[in-house]
Every structure is written in structure tokens, then in C-alpha cells.
Motif scaffolding. Structure first.
Motif, PDB file in Angstrom:
ATOM      1  N   GLY A  23       0.816  -1.358  -0.110  1.00 31.55           N
ATOM      2  CA  GLY A  23       0.143  -0.026   0.075  1.00 31.55           C
ATOM      3  C   GLY A  23       0.874   1.199   0.088  1.00 31.55           C
ATOM      4  N   LEU A  24       2.072   1.105   0.761  1.00 34.24           N
ATOM      5  CA  LEU A  24       2.982   2.424   0.787  1.00 34.24           C
ATOM      6  C   LEU A  24       3.358   2.624  -0.489  1.00 34.24           C
ATOM      7  CD1 LEU A  24       4.195   1.922   4.463  1.00 34.24           C
ATOM      8  CD2 LEU A  24       2.933   4.035   3.355  1.00 34.24           C
ATOM      9  N   VAL A  25       3.903   1.521  -1.027  1.00 32.74           N
ATOM     10  CA  VAL A  25       4.696   1.787  -2.613  1.00 32.74           C
ATOM     11  C   VAL A  25       3.627   2.193  -3.359  1.00 32.74           C
ATOM     12  CG1 VAL A  25       5.610   0.273  -4.397  1.00 32.74           C
ATOM     13  CG2 VAL A  25       6.364   0.018  -1.884  1.00 32.74           C
ATOM     14  N   ALA A  26       2.383   1.500  -3.476  1.00 36.65           N
ATOM     15  CA  ALA A  26       1.603   2.226  -4.480  1.00 36.65           C
ATOM     16  C   ALA A  26       1.118   3.783  -4.078  1.00 36.65           C
ATOM     17  CB  ALA A  26       0.174   1.327  -4.270  1.00 36.65           C
ATOM     18  N   ALA A  27       1.081   4.040  -2.927  1.00 42.81           N
ATOM     19  CA  ALA A  27       0.823   5.678  -2.649  1.00 42.81           C
ATOM     20  C   ALA A  27       2.155   6.443  -3.348  1.00 42.81           C
ATOM     21  CB  ALA A  27       0.656   5.521  -1.349  1.00 42.81           C
ATOM     22  N   GLN A  28       3.363   5.830  -2.870  1.00 41.06           N
ATOM     23  CA  GLN A  28       4.460   6.578  -3.371  1.00 41.06           C
ATOM     24  C   GLN A  28       4.415   6.783  -4.952  1.00 41.06           C
ATOM     25  OE1 GLN A  28       5.416   7.748  -0.783  1.00 41.06           O
ATOM     26  NE2 GLN A  28       7.493   7.083  -0.444  1.00 41.06           N
ATOM     27  N   TYR A  29       4.052   5.659  -5.636  1.00 41.11           N
ATOM     28  CA  TYR A  29       3.920   6.009  -7.041  1.00 41.11           C
ATOM     29  C   TYR A  29       2.753   6.868  -7.551  1.00 41.11           C
ATOM     30  CZ  TYR A  29       7.509   2.366  -8.478  1.00 41.11           C
ATOM     31  OH  TYR A  29       8.296   1.487  -8.603  1.00 41.11           O
ATOM     32  N   GLY A 104      16.008  -5.491  -1.688  1.00 40.49           N
ATOM     33  CA  GLY A 104      17.132  -4.385  -1.936  1.00 40.49           C
ATOM     34  C   GLY A 104      16.555  -3.177  -2.686  1.00 40.49           C
ATOM     35  N   LEU A 105      15.690  -3.675  -3.405  1.00 46.51           N
ATOM     36  CA  LEU A 105      15.004  -2.265  -4.464  1.00 46.51           C
ATOM     37  C   LEU A 105      14.385  -1.339  -3.325  1.00 46.51           C
ATOM     38  CD1 LEU A 105      13.813  -3.787  -7.493  1.00 46.51           C
ATOM     39  CD2 LEU A 105      15.577  -2.107  -7.291  1.00 46.51           C
ATOM     40  N   LEU A 106      13.663  -1.968  -2.619  1.00 46.92           N
ATOM     41  CA  LEU A 106      12.776  -0.895  -1.554  1.00 46.92           C
ATOM     42  C   LEU A 106      13.946  -0.454  -0.550  1.00 46.92           C
ATOM     43  CD1 LEU A 106       9.971  -3.318  -0.731  1.00 46.92           C
ATOM     44  CD2 LEU A 106       9.737  -1.161  -1.987  1.00 46.92           C
ATOM     45  N   ALA A 107      14.828  -0.914   0.011  1.00 51.53           N
ATOM     46  CA  ALA A 107      16.030  -0.125   0.633  1.00 51.53           C
ATOM     47  C   ALA A 107      16.737   0.899  -0.092  1.00 51.53           C
ATOM     48  CB  ALA A 107      16.708  -1.321   1.378  1.00 51.53           C
ATOM     49  N   GLY A 108      17.096   0.311  -1.196  1.00 48.28           N
ATOM     50  CA  GLY A 108      17.891   1.284  -2.089  1.00 48.28           C
ATOM     51  C   GLY A 108      16.840   2.422  -2.470  1.00 48.28           C
ATOM     52  N   LEU A 109      15.685   2.266  -2.654  1.00 44.08           N
ATOM     53  CA  LEU A 109      14.954   3.339  -2.995  1.00 44.08           C
ATOM     54  C   LEU A 109      14.801   4.485  -1.877  1.00 44.08           C
ATOM     55  CD1 LEU A 109      12.158   1.780  -5.189  1.00 44.08           C
ATOM     56  CD2 LEU A 109      13.095   3.955  -6.018  1.00 44.08           C
ATOM     57  N   SER A 110      14.649   3.992  -0.804  1.00 48.83           N
ATOM     58  CA  SER A 110      14.461   4.801   0.427  1.00 48.83           C
ATOM     59  C   SER A 110      15.752   5.298   0.712  1.00 48.83           C
ATOM     60  CB  SER A 110      14.065   4.063   1.658  1.00 48.83           C
ATOM     61  OG  SER A 110      12.807   3.188   1.503  1.00 48.83           O
ATOM     62  N   ILE A 130      16.066   5.235 -11.589  1.00 51.51           N
ATOM     63  CA  ILE A 130      16.245   3.991 -11.871  1.00 51.51           C
ATOM     64  C   ILE A 130      15.724   2.812 -11.242  1.00 51.51           C
ATOM     65  CG2 ILE A 130      18.563   2.085 -12.502  1.00 51.51           C
ATOM     66  CD1 ILE A 130      19.915   4.863 -13.165  1.00 51.51           C
ATOM     67  N   LEU A 131      15.971   3.041  -9.935  1.00 50.17           N
ATOM     68  CA  LEU A 131      15.153   1.982  -9.201  1.00 50.17           C
ATOM     69  C   LEU A 131      13.962   1.823  -8.999  1.00 50.17           C
ATOM     70  CD1 LEU A 131      17.667   2.395  -5.843  1.00 50.17           C
ATOM     71  CD2 LEU A 131      17.896   0.585  -7.774  1.00 50.17           C
ATOM     72  N   LYS A 132      13.462   3.061  -9.135  1.00 50.30           N
ATOM     73  CA  LYS A 132      11.937   3.338  -9.423  1.00 50.30           C
ATOM     74  C   LYS A 132      11.304   2.156 -10.410  1.00 50.30           C
ATOM     75  CE  LYS A 132      10.180   6.965 -10.670  1.00 50.30           C
ATOM     76  NZ  LYS A 132       9.783   8.370 -10.740  1.00 50.30           N
ATOM     77  N   MET A 133      12.179   2.247 -11.665  1.00 51.50           N
ATOM     78  CA  MET A 133      11.810   1.734 -12.932  1.00 51.50           C
ATOM     79  C   MET A 133      11.828   0.091 -12.718  1.00 51.50           C
ATOM     80  SD  MET A 133      12.851   4.153 -16.163  1.00 51.50           S
ATOM     81  CE  MET A 133      14.515   4.609 -15.429  1.00 51.50           C
ATOM     82  N   MET A 136       9.242  -1.362 -10.596  1.00 53.60           N
ATOM     83  CA  MET A 136       7.905  -1.399 -11.286  1.00 53.60           C
ATOM     84  C   MET A 136       7.932  -2.787 -11.687  1.00 53.60           C
ATOM     85  SD  MET A 136       4.802  -0.628 -11.770  1.00 53.60           S
ATOM     86  CE  MET A 136       4.640   0.936 -10.871  1.00 53.60           C
ATOM     87  N   ALA A 137       9.037  -2.838 -12.821  1.00 57.89           N
ATOM     88  CA  ALA A 137       9.146  -4.149 -13.435  1.00 57.89           C
ATOM     89  C   ALA A 137       9.021  -5.510 -12.553  1.00 57.89           C
ATOM     90  CB  ALA A 137      10.546  -4.096 -14.176  1.00 57.89           C
TER      91      ALA A 137
END
Length: 166
Positions: A23-29, A104-110, A130-133, A136-137
Motif C-alpha cells: 500500500g505504501l509503495v502504491a501511494a509513493q507511485y 534490496g530495491l525497497l531499501a535502495g529507493l528509501s 532507475i530503482l523506481k523503474m 515497477m518491473a
């Protein structure tokens, strides 16, 4: 963790953390426009004005990082259920790697977002994009994997994220 010690399902906490992070990731996007515009203003040397959606994005990123750490602690202390029996071993391995990539991606994005926003490190902002894309993939792959499990392997892995096995 040996197979004998592996839980048959996820705990209530693991399930709540999974859906909370989702839910938090969806809100971030969905609500990223304010922080993107503010970053553009910052880079252009213009004043960045307060917007509650900017604060929400920052707080959301910190919350995601803390929840990811909690999820990792639970993953390594409690364990996770084994891959469904119908799943070929190579795909189970890829699934395991995909879950590690999520962490890794979630931590790296934060972290990259915090470095960009709080310290003004422009390369961190580029990495964040880059990490955001990549995230999403991976989300799309994750959703497709659930469908493959349901319809091709006839296993209901989705049920494991809906009903706790405490």
C-alpha cells in the motif's frame, strides 16, 4: 533454516507487513508528482514551498525502509514457507532471488531518496529513478508469477498472503 523448521505459511505480522508495504509503495507511485516538481525546482535553484504530499512521500519512504527491515528480521528469525511442490526448482530459485531483490530495491529507493532529498546528492536522485523503474518491473513480474501459480501450477500461493499460519 532446515525444511523441518520451515513454517507452512506466513504469520499475521508477515502478511500485514507485506500488504502495508504494498500500500505504501502504491501511494509513493501515485502521489509522487509533488516531490518530483519540488526536486525540479531545487535543481533549478528555485524555492521549494511546503506541500503535505512532499512530506507524505518522505515519511512514506522512511516507513517503507523500517517495515522492510522488520520484514527481513521476521524472514530470518521465523522463516518463510517453502515454494509450492508444483513449482519447478529453477523457478523456486528465481522466486527466492526476486524476493531478495524486492528488499534490496525497497531499501535502495528509501536510501537514495533520502540522500537526494536531505543531502541534495543529484546522482542519488538519478539512482532513485532507475530503482523506481526496476521496482515497477519487479512488481509486474510478481503479479504475473501469482497468476502463473494460480492458473498453470494450480497452486494457490495467494492464499498464503491472505490467511495466516501462526
Amino acid at each position: 533454516m532446515t525444511k523441518q523448521n520451515q513454517p507452512l505459511g506466513y504469520s499475521r505480522t508477515q502478511i500485514a507487513l507485506h500488504w502495508g508495504v504494498a500500500g505504501l509503495v502504491a501511494a509513493q507511485y501515485l502521489f509522487k508528482d509533488s516531490i518530483s516538481q519540488a526536486w525540479g525546482a531545487y535543481i533549478a535553484g528555485r524555492e521549494v514551498t511546503f506541500d503535505p504530499l512532499i512530506m507524505a512521500h518522505v515519511v512514506g519512504g522512511v516507513a517503507i525502509l523500517l517495515l522492510v527491515i522488520w520484514r527481513l528480521v521476521l524472514r530470518f528469525s521465523r522463516g518463510v514457507p517453502p515454494a509450492p511442490e508444483q513449482e519447478p526448482a529453477p523457478l523456486a530459485f528465481v522466486g527466492h532471488l526476486a524476493h531478495l531483490a524486492f528488499y534490496g530495491l525497497l531499501a535502495g529507493l528509501s536510501i537514495s531518496g533520502a540522500l537526494a532529498w536531505f543531502l541534495g546528492i543529484e546522482p542519488a536522485a538519478g539512482l532513485h529513478e532507475i530503482l523506481k523503474m526496476a521496482l515497477m518491473a519487479l512488481i509486474i513480474l510478481h503479479v504475473l508469477a501469482v497468476a502463473v501459480h494460480r492458473f498453470a501450477f494450480k497452486s494457490n500461493v495467494m492464499k498464503r498472503m491472505m490467511h495466516a499460519q501462526d
